[in-house]
Design an enzyme around this catalytic site. Structure first.
Site, PDB file in Angstrom:
ATOM      1  N   MET A  12      63.435 134.907  58.491  1.00 19.28           N
ATOM      2  CA  MET A  12      64.327 134.198  59.415  1.00 19.28           C
ATOM      3  C   MET A  12      63.671 134.331  60.789  1.00 19.28           C
ATOM      4  SD  MET A  12      66.991 132.354  59.569  1.00 19.28           S
ATOM      5  CE  MET A  12      68.234 132.643  58.321  1.00 19.28           C
ATOM      6  N   ASN A  43      57.123 128.416  54.925  1.00 19.28           N
ATOM      7  CA  ASN A  43      56.745 127.225  55.703  1.00 19.28           C
ATOM      8  C   ASN A  43      55.738 126.372  54.934  1.00 19.28           C
ATOM      9  OD1 ASN A  43      58.317 128.203  57.792  1.00 19.28           O
ATOM     10  ND2 ASN A  43      56.605 129.004  58.989  1.00 19.28           N
ATOM     11  N   GLY A 214      43.041 123.883  66.399  1.00 14.61           N
ATOM     12  CA  GLY A 214      44.071 123.340  67.288  1.00 14.61           C
ATOM     13  C   GLY A 214      43.828 121.877  67.597  1.00 14.61           C
ATOM     14  N   GLY A 217      41.137 119.842  65.916  1.00  9.36           N
ATOM     15  CA  GLY A 217      41.220 119.500  64.497  1.00  9.36           C
ATOM     16  C   GLY A 217      40.717 120.621  63.607  1.00  9.36           C
ATOM     17  N   ASP A 239      57.081 122.422  69.991  1.00  9.43           N
ATOM     18  CA  ASP A 239      57.065 123.794  69.455  1.00  9.43           C
ATOM     19  C   ASP A 239      55.915 123.875  68.449  1.00  9.43           C
ATOM     20  OD1 ASP A 239      57.512 126.214  68.216  1.00  9.43           O
ATOM     21  OD2 ASP A 239      59.613 125.833  67.714  1.00  9.43           O
ATOM     22  N   ASP A 245      50.825 126.386  59.312  1.00 10.62           N
ATOM     23  CA  ASP A 245      51.451 126.413  57.980  1.00 10.62           C
ATOM     24  C   ASP A 245      51.582 124.999  57.422  1.00 10.62           C
ATOM     25  OD1 ASP A 245      51.694 129.158  58.202  1.00 10.62           O
ATOM     26  OD2 ASP A 245      53.684 129.028  59.104  1.00 10.62           O
ATOM     27  N   GLY A 278      61.368 124.542  65.846  1.00 13.99           N
ATOM     28  CA  GLY A 278      61.421 125.322  64.610  1.00 13.99           C
ATOM     29  C   GLY A 278      60.168 125.115  63.779  1.00 13.99           C
TER      30      GLY A 278
HETATM   31  O1  RIB Z   1      53.320 130.714  61.145  1.00 12.82           O
HETATM   32  C1  RIB Z   1      54.599 130.747  61.724  1.00 12.82           C
HETATM   33  C2  RIB Z   1      55.448 131.782  61.066  1.00 12.82           C
HETATM   34  O2  RIB Z   1      54.890 133.051  61.333  1.00 12.82           O
HETATM   35  C3  RIB Z   1      56.863 131.845  61.572  1.00 12.82           C
HETATM   36  O3  RIB Z   1      57.749 131.000  60.866  1.00 12.82           O
HETATM   37  C4  RIB Z   1      57.211 133.319  61.459  1.00 12.82           C
HETATM   38  O4  RIB Z   1      58.165 133.596  60.475  1.00 12.82           O
HETATM   39  C5  RIB Z   1      55.891 134.018  61.167  1.00 12.82           C
HETATM   40  O5  RIB Z   1      55.833 134.427  59.880  1.00 12.82           O
END
Ligand code: RIB
Length: 302
Positions: A12, A43, A214, A217, A239, A245, A278
């Site tokens: 979380m 993610n 970044g 690329g 963000d 991920d 997020g």
């Molecule tokens: O890569 C981003 C993630 O890193 C976030 O969602 C956080 O939970 C950390 O694990």
């Protein structure tokens, strides 16, 4: 449709927005606070699922409200949660994230993620047999990641390792990796080499290391030993949490298209991911990704 198996963390994210990062010993008022679903493993699983992959995840949460919410959210994304379990004596992992503008600073408390064991993976061996590609990161214990690599090798499945957060990797693990996806700092740490040597590191591992960079690329060396760059896409960042991920989840979802095409899709998905708040907020669906690519390709033709 690819079958993607993700082994990794579920957190979380507790996110505080500030005008600027506090200095050591300083107390600042924040502008806002929100919780978001996160964890590098979760993610990456969500990113691949939104892009149309059939995703199975192996991971652990605590026996608490965050854990229940996170498992339910993964199921809502269409992810197979059969191999997710709840640890009785650990809280669900959290990430304390401070956001200043689109930059972030993150502290992860692994909690139940630290309980994910090699035995958990052996119990889920059927998931490796059913996978087309296996994807892992380093927010789980190293012996568990090594077991993931061994099970992927045992069943002849490509194994993508996103070596984040940065830590050194054993030679045995590196040998079992099909593709390593570090950023520049993670690459140096994973291989135990100076950061300045990234081009030499890529050249020494043709087709086996893809470095994310970044706004520049991604870079990799093709089978002929030539350095390749996949350009990034220009967007307005809200963000940047979870951009890497999203890149990795997309890479796994499009693995069957080959590295050049998969890295193009991954760069576009990563760019879109930063346009909303997020870690998982801006991750695109396949239709959104295709529309974005069509619009950008049209711009290039003008
Ligand atoms: O890569 C981003 C993630 O890193 C976030 O969602 C956080 O939970 C950390 O694990």
């Amino acid at each position: 449709m690819s079958q993607v198996l993700v082994v990794g963390s579920i957190n979380m994210d507790l996110v505080v927005h500030v005008a600027q990062f506090p200095r050591l010993g300083e107390t600042l008022f924040g502008q806002s606070f929100a919780t978001y679903h996160g964890g590098k493993g979760a993610n990456q699983a969500v990113a691949a699922a939104r892009l149309g992959a059939q995703v199975t995840m192996i991971g652990r949460v605590g026996d608490d409200a965050f854990g229940q919410e996170l498992i339910a959210a993964l199921a809502d994304e269409g992810i197979n949660t059969e191999w997710l379990s709840q640890s009785k004596n650990q809280a669900t992992g959290i990430a304390a994230i401070t956001l200043a503008g689109s930059d972030n600073a993150i502290i992860v408390v692994p909690g139940a993620n630290a309980d994910l064991s090699p035995a958990d993976l052996l119990a889920a061996e059927a998931a490796f047999i059913n996978a087309d590609v296996v994807l892992a990161q380093l927010e789980s214990p190293m012996d568990t990641i090594e077991m993931a690599a061994q099970l992927a090798a045992r069943h002849n499945k490509p194994f993508i390792l996103n070596p984040a957060p940065a830590m050194p990797l054993s030679t045995a693990l590196l040998e079992q990796v099909s593709l390593l996806t570090p950023n520049e700092y993670e690459l140096a740490t994973a291989l135990g080499l100076p950061e300045a040597d990234w081009q030499a590191s890529l050249a020494a591992h043709p087709g086996k290391v893809l470095m994310t960079a970044g706004q520049d690329g991604a870079y990799y060396t093709n089978a002929q030993g030539e350095l390749q760059q996949q350009a990034s896409y220009t967007v307005t960042a809200i963000d940047t949490t979870g951009a890497g991920d999203t890149f990795n989840g997309a890479l796994a979802a499009f693995w069957h298209l080959g590295l050049a095409e998969a890295s193009k899709m991954a760069c576009a998905a990563g760019a879109l991911s930063v346009t909303q708040a997020g870690a998982q907020g801006g991750m695109p669906t396949l239709a959104q990704l295709q529309a974005f690519l069509a619009a950008n390709d049209a711009k290039e033709l003008v």
